[in-house]
Every structure is written in C-alpha cells, then in structure tokens.
Design an enzyme around this catalytic site. Structure first.
Site, PDB file in Angstrom:
ATOM      1  N   LEU A  71       0.822  -1.216   0.000  1.00 34.42           N
ATOM      2  CA  LEU A  71       0.000   0.000   0.000  1.00 34.42           C
ATOM      3  C   LEU A  71       0.856   1.266   0.000  1.00 34.42           C
ATOM      4  CD1 LEU A  71      -3.000  -1.078   2.269  1.00 34.42           C
ATOM      5  CD2 LEU A  71      -2.739  -1.268  -0.214  1.00 34.42           C
ATOM      6  N   ASP A 312      -0.355  -9.722  -4.255  1.00 38.96           N
ATOM      7  CA  ASP A 312       0.941  -9.038  -4.399  1.00 38.96           C
ATOM      8  C   ASP A 312       0.751  -7.719  -5.171  1.00 38.96           C
ATOM      9  OD1 ASP A 312       3.577  -8.397  -4.143  1.00 38.96           O
ATOM     10  OD2 ASP A 312       4.341  -9.985  -5.451  1.00 38.96           O
TER      11      ASP A 312
END
Lengths: 430, 306
Positions: A71, A312
């Site tokens: 993130l 991922d």
C-alpha cells in the site's frame, strides 16, 4: 464508486450465497440491521421501514481477504496511499488487506504499525500490517517482534528482500514462535538469481534478457521449509511460482509440516510468453514462469498444496515502468482484477468451482494469518460482496482506483464484476 | 519493392521475401559504392537520428556513411551510461528528440527490448542497431550478404557460430536470419556460453570446436567480452583460446577450406589468431563494406517508398 452508510434495516432478496464457512451455495434473503445480519433464510418477510433490494441473478460472498499487498504508505504516496489502496480493494471486492512493510520508513517499529492502523480507520476496509523481520529490512538484526505483535502486526516479512542468511532465517523463525505469527520470506536465492530479469527459459534466450532460474526460488523454498521444520516454526511461503516449489511444499505437507503457501493471480494467468511484448508491466518478482509451471500452480490449488490466492498488489508510478526493462520496477497492481481473473481463468475453464475460488480468496487466507471473518450467521457483522459472476466486461483505466496503473491486463475481457461491498456498516456501490 | 515490415527491430519473424529483397537491394548499392561518385539522391530531405545509448564505433560510422550516401540529413545523439541517468525515463528523452520531426531513428541500447519500446513511443521508422543481448539485425544481414557473395547461396549452407552465444545479439539475429534462408547452424562454445533451450531455435549445439569445424562451410567467430572472465563464466582467456580459439593449426586439421567471418572488433589472440583473421579465407573486410550497402538497402526500403 459511491460510499454510503448502511440504512438502519436493509433486506437483500434472492441472492445466491456462496458460503465458504459451511462450504455450500444456496439461495437466500439476508436482512441487515445496524450493520449486522439479523436474519438469513428464504422468503424473509418484508417488515416496515426496510429498504429492499433485489439481488436476483447476483451472488453474495464474504468480503475478500488479501494477505499480500503493497500500500506504499508511508513513503511512496505518489504510487499509492492506504486510502487509495482501500478504494482499489473495494473495487475488487476486498474488505481485509494485509500490507507489506517495505515502506519508507519500513514497518519495523510500533509507531509505524500504529500509523497503518490509524490511516486504515479512515477507510471502509480493514488493513492489517505485516511488520518487518529485520530492522530496516536489512537482514541483520531482528525487529522487536513481540512488541510489534502486541500492537497488531499479523505476520513478519522483509518482502522484496529475501533473507539470504540461513542463520538469520533460523533465528527469525525461532524467535517468532513467541508471537505465534508466521514468518513470510520472499523465497529467492539472490546469488543464483544474479542479474536475472525474467524466468530463464527459451523465451529469455530469445529475448536476450538475463534469466532468473526456477532453481533460485526452489532452493530457497527448500531451505526455508527445512529450517521451519527444524525450528518447529510457522512458515508461510508467498507468491509461489514454480512447479518445483509446489512439489517441495506438497512433500512438506505430506510429512505433516505446518506450512502454508499462496499464489498470485498473475502467476496463475500469465506465462513468460507474454514477455515477448517486452511489457515492463509484466516484470514481477518472482518472474512469470512457463505454462508447465502455471499448470502445476493450478494443480497445487486444487489439491490444497497452495492454500490461498494473494494479489501481491504492487503499485508503481508510471515513470518507473516506462523505461528499459532492466531499470523498470518489479510488480503489478492486482486488487481490482484478482476476483475477475480467478473467475475467468480458473472457474470458467472448470479448474476450480466457484465455491473453491471463494474459499481461496476468503477463509483460507484469513486462516493463514488468523484473521477473524464474520460468517453468514445471525448476529454476525455484515461483511460481504455482491457480484455478478457472469457479467463480461473489458478491464479499462476507468476501472482502476489505485493511484498507479501498472497492469498488463488493461483491455482484457474478464467475467465477474463486483457490484457492491458491505463493510464496516458501509454500503459501497462500485 | 516493398517490405512487409515497417521497422527493423530484429530478424525474428521477418519473412524470407523481405530478407531476399534487402539482400538484392544491398548488392545493387554495393555497385554504387564501387563508383567514383558514391552518392545517390534517394533520401534527400529525409532526416535520420542515430541514437546511440551504448558505445559503438563501427556500427555508428557504417550507418552514418549509409545515410550520407543516400543524401539523408543526419543527427547523432550519443548518451552512454551517465547521461541517461538511472531512473530517467527513456520515453521522455526520446519524445523530446522526436518533437523535432524525424523520419527515422537508428537506435542502439544496452537493454533488450528498448528499441521495441521506442517503436511504440514514436511515429518514425525504427531500426535496431543492437539492443543489448537481444538482436543486431543489420549485422546478421551483412553477414548473410557476405556469405551469399562468397557462396552464391544461403540455402543448405553450413554455418558454425563460435563463442559466447549466450550474450550475443549477433548470434541470435544470425540464427533467425540464416534459418529463415534455409542454412544449417551449429553453435559452439563452453556450456557457460550456451543459453537455455537454444536447440529449440533449430540449431545444433556442440562443445567441440573440431566437430564445429568439420561441419562448417563458414564460421562466424564472436568477440569474447573480456569482462566475462571476471563473472566466472570462463576461467581465463588463455584457456578459452586453447580450447575454442581459431588457430591456423586447427583450421589445417579440418582439411578443407573454411570461410571466416567476425563481427568485430577482434580480440586478436583470443577468439582468433592474427594470421587467420588476415588470411585469404577471411572475409572480414568484405563484411565491413557490405555493412554499408546493407544499411543503405534497409534505409531505402523502409524510408524510400514513403
């Protein structure tokens, strides 16, 4: 995307419910009150002051769980923030996302772990930080794992930086037993990988790109499995990409070892053949492998060797992709497309049933990191998605909510579209 | 004459008719090069950029000469390593150049795929002058022209490529081009120099130089990059010469006449001895002249018809 508060009472009628908790699929109505399931069953009567929504032809499943996403916040907010990542997650049907610690600073202190939770509170999803194994992800000193776990780290990983030193990996596995959390090691022998930029095979030979052999992953998977067995520790193997690695994990599980493993949608859907385009969006680590590897990954999902699908999700600003292949960053975004890719490439060709696919995206990953998932029971928190498994759509830029657009799937025709997400008393219309 | 290709990015997938057209045109430009006045007005008013992100002397000069012989306007841009700093966008650099209305670009870059990337960014004819260890199509075409000149055919010709196949754009382009034209190919070198699965491209592999020589009508001897020794791929240049070096003694042992090509620059006394490189069997200097003719042909065929 429209994010509203749930009405006091709302009745969803005539949905197909894919319930991975009871492992069955059934038709039902669901009545929600104050963000919780008040009743579930067929032909629920319409009470006063209830908003009624017909879901005929649509499917309900639990909010999806991603145990492997990047993130980028803090530090790389140009590529993604927790807020933008949350939007990408919602668009793809994810309500729980575990984020990797390779931020700047990296998640190796209580402050940074708390920071992630604080940022996530402002979003309609749950974000669970995975903390670093070693300070600064340098592979030299262990982080304060016990204290990190106390403030909510759900696992430990130096993701992106494989732990090269066997002694350090052993120590990490042993010490992490104090926390009950798994160690997640990006399994690649960097020495054998060398300057490899893609899977070593006939395609790398033809493209003249330096190859990264399957063995670089397999030797490390073998080492980690044996170290985890020796130390009686919990190991989770991320983004498995080779047939050999699947076989090693299968053997370990046959011996009774408590190991878990995940695979990404892109390794399940693409092979090194795609790189003939030299599309840097498909430069990922570990690299896309061969068709035989892809088939082995599917077989691994089918027989339970691989426990979960994880995205991922790796956002990168476009400039770091629109460059020569060696300089291009590794990774692709994945939250928005994961469910549709799994449905299109695995469920439609009947490699998996819809129920199996949903398990691999919900209860299975949640179990790996011991995350609590509300089930379809009266009194449970409402946390589910509404999607149409049979709606075909073309993935385009307007479907991307991530701050980054690095994906090779643009323009691909996919089936399965998320329509709405119910999470944290919010009703999100995609 | 029109080619089916719009750019020359490599020889993989280039049809036989295109290669034949290029070679035929190249032979007619060879005649131009033998004249006292070596210039034709074919590409007058066309602008070509030579974009070299990697050092090159002979390829760059050969292209420049070909462009001048065709009366094109040329601009040279060289940026090695430092000036195209890490992280700087290739796209930005190139788009800036192309805001200036260019008809064609000849590009060399150290990284495979960079030339293909460029072709996606710009509206101009793109010619690959070597992209890392991927392809070097004009080199292979000039090699094929030189073989055609020497033997009068390519079909059925036995060609051995000797050296570091794994890191060679020359080898890969030669394999594609020669296979399309019906030649037989053996690649030869130590196993650390043979890339994974190369047999799938329709070539035979041998680790024995004498076997390669007994097969070959012609050998293409690749330059051994000195830094390979440091990477542990070969123990020493000395041992390489002892096992794979082309020497007079080894050629004599083959008991037949073998034509010798080399893409240059030559490491004399490593992959090939001086007396052999300069012998009557060597067509290395023909290759250089043919290089100009082949590049003229490609520029003419890709740009002339527009």
């Amino acid at each position: 995307m429209q994010i509203k508060n749930l009405p006091h009472k709302i009745l969803f009628k005539n949905a197909q419910i894919v319930d991975p908790f009871q492992e069955k699929v059934y038709q039902a109505d669901i009545l929600l009150e104050k963000g919780k399931i008040r009743s579930i069953g067929t032909n629920l009567s319409v009470e006063n002051n209830v908003v009624v929504e017909s879901l005929a032809g649509l499917t309900i499943a639990p909010g999806l769980v991603d145990i492997h996403a990047h993130l980028r916040e803090p530090g790389y907010e140009a590529a993604e923030t927790i807020a933008s990542g949350a939007q990408a997650a919602l668009a793809g049907g994810f309500t729980k996302v575990c984020c990797m610690p390779n931020t700047e600073p990296c998640l190796d202190t209580q402050e940074t772990v708390r920071f992630v939770y604080k940022k996530a509170e402002e979003t309609p999803i749950e974000v669970y930080p995975i903390a670093a194994i070693t300070k600064g992800r340098k592979g030299e000193e262990l982080t304060e794992m016990v204290e990190l776990a106390e403030v909510g780290a759900v696992a430990f990983s130096d993701d992106g930086n494989p732990l090269q030193k066997a002694q350090m990996m052993r120590n990490a596995l042993e010490y992490a037993r104090l926390t009950g959390k798994p160690i997640i090691n990006h399994a690649e022998d960097l020495d054998l990988k060398g300057d490899g930029l893609m899977h070593e095979g006939i395609v790398s030979t033809q493209l003249g790109l330096p190859g990264n052999p399957a063995l670089a992953e397999e030797l490390m998977v073998y080492r980690d499995l044996r170290l985890a067995e020796f130390t009686q520790a919990r190991l989770h193997i991320p983004h498995v990409s080779t047939a050999g690695a699947v076989e090693l994990i299968r053997q370990a599980k046959t011996r009774g070892q408590a190991v878990t493993a995940e695979v990404t949608p892109h390794h399940l859907c693409l092979t090194d053949e795609y790189l003939r385009t030299f599309d840097t969006n498909a430069k990922v680590s570990p690299p896309l492998r061969t068709e035989a590897d892809r088939q082995a990954l599917i077989a691994g999902l089918r027989d339970g060797t691989l426990d979960a699908i994880a995205t991922d999700h790796a956002p990168h600003v476009i400039d770091t992709k629109e460059t020569s292949f060696d300089l291009a960053s590794s990774g692709m975004i994945g939250l928005e497309t994961a469910l549709a890719l799994v449905l299109t490439k695995l469920v439609v060709p009947a490699h998996l049933t819809l129920l199996q696919a949903i398990k691999l995206l919900t209860v299975n990953p949640a179990r790996i990191l011991n995350l609590q998932l509300p089930s379809f029971k009266e009194g449970a928190e409402a946390n589910f998605i509404v999607f149409d498994p049979e709606e075909w759509w073309v993935f385009s830029r307007k479907d991307i909510y991530s701050r980054s657009q690095n994906t090779p799937f643009l323009g691909m025709e996919l089936t399965g579209r998320v329509k709405a997400v119910i999470t944290k008393s919010h009703h999100v219309i995609i | 004459m029109n080619l089916s290709i719009k750019h020359l990015l490599g020889l993989e997938g280039v049809p036989r008719e295109d290669i034949e057209a290029i070679l035929k045109t190249a032979f007619s430009f060879r005649e131009v090069l033998e004249r006292p006045i070596k210039r034709v007005p074919t590409l007058q008013g066309k602008t070509i950029v030579n974009l070299f992100f990697e050092n090159s002397t002979r390829t760059r000069i050969s292209f420049e000469l070909a462009e001048k012989r065709l009366s094109a306007d040329t601009v040279n841009f060289s940026a090695t390593g430092s000036s195209l700093a890490k992280g700087e966008s290739l796209k930005d650099t190139v788009r800036n150049l192309f805001a200036m209305k260019i008809d064609a670009v000849v590009m060399r870059h150290a990284v495979p795929g960079s030339v293909k990337l460029l072709a996606q960014f710009v509206e101009a004819v793109v010619i690959n002058a070597g992209d890392g260890t991927h392809e070097h199509p004009t080199q292979a075409l000039l090699d094929m022209m030189s073989l055609q000149e020497k033997f009068g055919r390519l079909e059925g010709l036995n060609v051995a490529i000797i050296g570091d196949i794994r890191h060679s754009r020359v080898a890969l382009s030669n394999i594609y081009g020669l296979r399309t034209m019906g030649a037989n190919i053996v690649v030869c070198g130590p196993p650390t120099f043979i890339p994974y699965g190369i047999e799938e491209l329709g070539v035979k592999v041998t680790y024995s130089l004498s076997e390669a020589l007994s097969f070959a009508d012609a050998i293409n001897v690749l330059r051994i990059q000195k830094e390979r020794q440091g990477k542990g791929l070969i123990p020493s240049l000395r041992e390489y010469r002892n096992v794979f070096g082309i020497t007079r003694q080894r050629l004599d042992a083959a008991k037949k006449s073998i034509t010798i090509l080399h893409p240059g620059p030559i490491n004399r006394g490593v992959e090939i001895d001086t007396d052999v490189a300069d012998s009557e069997h060597s067509i290395i200097l023909h290759q250089v002249l043919n290089g100009v003719a082949v590049r003229m042909a490609i520029l003419y065929l890709l740009l002339g018809g527009r």
